[in-house]
Write an enzyme that holds these catalytic residues in place. Structure first.
Site, PDB file in Angstrom:
ATOM      1  N   LYS A  73       0.850  -1.197   0.000  1.00 52.38           N
ATOM      2  CA  LYS A  73       0.000   0.000   0.000  1.00 52.38           C
ATOM      3  C   LYS A  73       0.890   1.253   0.000  1.00 52.38           C
ATOM      4  O   LYS A  73       0.682   2.168  -0.776  1.00 52.38           O
ATOM      5  CB  LYS A  73      -0.876   0.018   1.242  1.00 52.38           C
ATOM      6  N   ASN A  74       1.919   1.249   0.862  1.00 57.40           N
ATOM      7  CA  ASN A  74       2.724   2.471   1.022  1.00 57.40           C
ATOM      8  C   ASN A  74       3.738   2.676  -0.083  1.00 57.40           C
ATOM      9  O   ASN A  74       4.471   3.664  -0.074  1.00 57.40           O
ATOM     10  CB  ASN A  74       3.388   2.467   2.401  1.00 57.40           C
ATOM     11  N   ARG A 127      -4.597  10.751   4.262  1.00 52.33           N
ATOM     12  CA  ARG A 127      -3.515  11.753   4.341  1.00 52.33           C
ATOM     13  C   ARG A 127      -2.525  11.591   3.201  1.00 52.33           C
ATOM     14  O   ARG A 127      -1.907  12.557   2.779  1.00 52.33           O
ATOM     15  CB  ARG A 127      -2.706  11.592   5.625  1.00 52.33           C
ATOM     16  N   CYS A 159      -4.883  12.840  12.503  1.00 54.88           N
ATOM     17  CA  CYS A 159      -5.519  11.528  12.335  1.00 54.88           C
ATOM     18  C   CYS A 159      -5.388  10.817  13.681  1.00 54.88           C
ATOM     19  O   CYS A 159      -4.790  11.348  14.615  1.00 54.88           O
ATOM     20  CB  CYS A 159      -4.871  10.767  11.193  1.00 54.88           C
ATOM     21  N   ARG A 177       0.531  14.735  12.699  1.00 53.73           N
ATOM     22  CA  ARG A 177       1.076  14.413  11.369  1.00 53.73           C
ATOM     23  C   ARG A 177       1.090  15.635  10.446  1.00 53.73           C
ATOM     24  O   ARG A 177       0.454  15.684   9.413  1.00 53.73           O
ATOM     25  CB  ARG A 177       0.312  13.253  10.753  1.00 53.73           C
ATOM     26  N   ASP A 209       4.755   0.671  12.003  1.00 54.25           N
ATOM     27  CA  ASP A 209       3.508   0.062  11.506  1.00 54.25           C
ATOM     28  C   ASP A 209       3.355  -1.376  11.972  1.00 54.25           C
ATOM     29  O   ASP A 209       2.318  -1.996  11.716  1.00 54.25           O
ATOM     30  CB  ASP A 209       3.462   0.100   9.972  1.00 54.25           C
ATOM     31  N   ARG A 241      -8.525  -0.535   4.778  1.00 53.72           N
ATOM     32  CA  ARG A 241      -7.681   0.478   4.135  1.00 53.72           C
ATOM     33  C   ARG A 241      -6.329  -0.099   3.764  1.00 53.72           C
ATOM     34  O   ARG A 241      -5.675   0.357   2.839  1.00 53.72           O
ATOM     35  CB  ARG A 241      -7.459   1.661   5.096  1.00 53.72           C
TER      36      ARG A 241
END
Ligand code: EPZ
Length: 419
Positions: A22-23, A92, A116, A121, A304, A396
């Site tokens: 995802k990132n 974000r 968030c 952030r 994470d 997500r």
């Protein structure tokens, strides 16, 4: 609104394939704004955040076509220069269009992301860097407006390691006039993946993966085809799941180097972790040993994976400490884990975890993406049936997590919640 229902206490066994990161997918998708030519990304995960980024790019004028994880992008003509609040508040990472949009068109208006669950952030480091490259930055009505006919290369020293900050400026610098040097740059694998795509598009980038990245700006970039790297956080989540349930799981399509810090900690906790080529086999220990963890930018222990590792330590035979150094409020999973019987004490940015014999099922609630993953793991190791509410958070960042876990033998299902 869905909930996930888990009947815990069963060891996970078998093989699971990790999806695209995802990132990594999010900055790679933003990079397609830098060229009018076609860019093809494969191994794109089917996630809520990816769908949000697709919708944002389409709103800016990018034509996209998706088929089974392969997505074509053509930013032939940029129609709009604005990332609206209702998209940015959802994700974000929308701020990642700021650099490429400004570099491509000379104007970008992006809603300030707001805070968030895990912290304020801010994006001050992104903006200070763009200003140093000649952009005029204006903040008004909750939007940041950046203007600059053509960015010029500069030496940027990030006072904090910022992943999307490094990505935003790397993309902006690719089309700037002259040389940009990023000092104290993020070293995450997702930075290297983005640099690889940009190089395929004709960018001149060296040093990615180290804390000093040099970008020689070019006048324009071409199209390219690129495969998104595997998701090291999804991989790590499954590795912890195997360790927590006395399981024996082979995680496929990963880069073992990307999960090295976690592998070491799992071995310290008594798990067997065998890595070879693009796989990792994790065999959970009979007794989990307590292990202290401090999160750190890559190649340190990933923030994470902090919540997931805490779930493992909650059932260790002894006391451990988990220290979070990246975000100021990333312990939202602590009160939920305590409802399952975990013995946790928050002391500043450290949680003292006193392992218990086992956790007991209870209804709990997800608060953010990685906290929800932690609660799923805790449910797998709890006695009884655990119900986790607000699972939209987990969608997500994890593609059909319950299907992948069911395939490994977990008793897990998604159910509608009638409010
Ligand atoms: C990226 O977020 C990831 N998201 C996060 O993953 C990850 O937790 C984080 O990096 C750290 O590894 C994506 O890549 C889309 P940062 P990012 O900028 O870039 C402060 C997930 O669960 N900071 O590296 O937003 C910031 O407040 C998500 O997948 C500033 O002060 O994180 C934080 O304390 C969660 N000013 C620290 O730096 C800035 O301008 C690191 O943030 C930018 C950041």
């Amino acid at each position: 609104m869905d909930k996930i229902v888990i009947e815990g206490g069963r060891p996970l066994k078998g093989r699971v394939k990790v999806g695209g990161s995802k990132n990594s997918a999010l900055p790679l998708m933003a990079a397609t704004l830098l060229t009018s030519k076609k860019v093809v990304l494969s191994n794109v995960p089917d996630l809520a955040d990816v769908k949000t980024m697709l919708r944002l790019l389409q709103a800016l004028g990018v034509q996209t076509r998706s088929l089974f994880g392969r997505v074509n992008f053509a930013a032939t003509k940029i129609k709009k220069n604005e990332a609206p609040y209702d998209m940015v508040r959802r994700m974000r990472a929308s701020v990642l269009v700021l650099g490429p949009l400004l570099a491509r068109t000379g104007l970008a208006r992006v809603s300030l992301p707001g805070g968030c669950a895990i912290g304020a952030r801010p994006i001050n480091l992104h903006l200070a860097a763009l200003e140093k490259m000649g952009a005029k930055i204006k903040l008004a009505e909750g939007y940041v407006e950046a203007k600059c006919k053509r960015l010029k290369g500069a030496r940027i020293v990030f006072e904090k390691v910022t992943v999307t900050g490094t990505e935003n400026i790397m993309m902006a610098a690719a089309l700037a006039k002259g040389t940009t040097v990023l000092e104290n740059a993020a070293r995450e694998p997702e930075i290297v993946d983005l640099a690889n795509l940009l190089r395929k598009m004709g960018a001149q980038i060296t040093g990615d993966g180290t804390s000093q990245i040099t970008i020689e700006g070019v006048d324009e970039l071409s199209g390219a085809t690129h495969r998104v790297i595997p998701d090291r956080i999804e991989a790590g989540t499954f590795m912890v799941a195997a360790a927590m349930t006395r399981g024996d799981v082979v995680i496929e399509d990963i880069d073992p180097l990307h999960v090295d810090a976690l592998s070491q900690k799992l071995r310290d906790a008594g798990a067997e972790v065998q890595v070879q080529n693009d796989q990792a086999r994790v065999i959970g220990p009979k007794v989990v040993r307590p292990v202290d963890v401090i999160t750190d930018p890559y190649p340190g222990f990933a923030t994470d994976l902090q919540a997931q590792f805490m779930a493992l330590m909650a059932i260790a035979a002894g006391t451990s400490t988990i220290t979070e150094t990246i975000f100021e409020n990333r312990f939202m999973h602590v009160p939920e884990l305590k409802r399952l019987g975990a013995d946790l004490k928050i002391k500043g940015n450290t949680v003292v975890v006193k392992g218990v014999e086992h956790l007991n099922a209870a209804p709990i609630m997800a608060s953010d993406l990685r906290a929800s993953a932690c609660l799923v793991l805790a449910g797998l190791a709890s006695k009884g049936v655990t119900e986790i509410h607000r699972v939209y958070h987990i969608d997500r960042g994890y593609e059909s997590i319950e299907k992948k876990l069911r395939k490994l033998g977990a008793r897990i299902r998604r159910a509608k919640v009638k409010y």
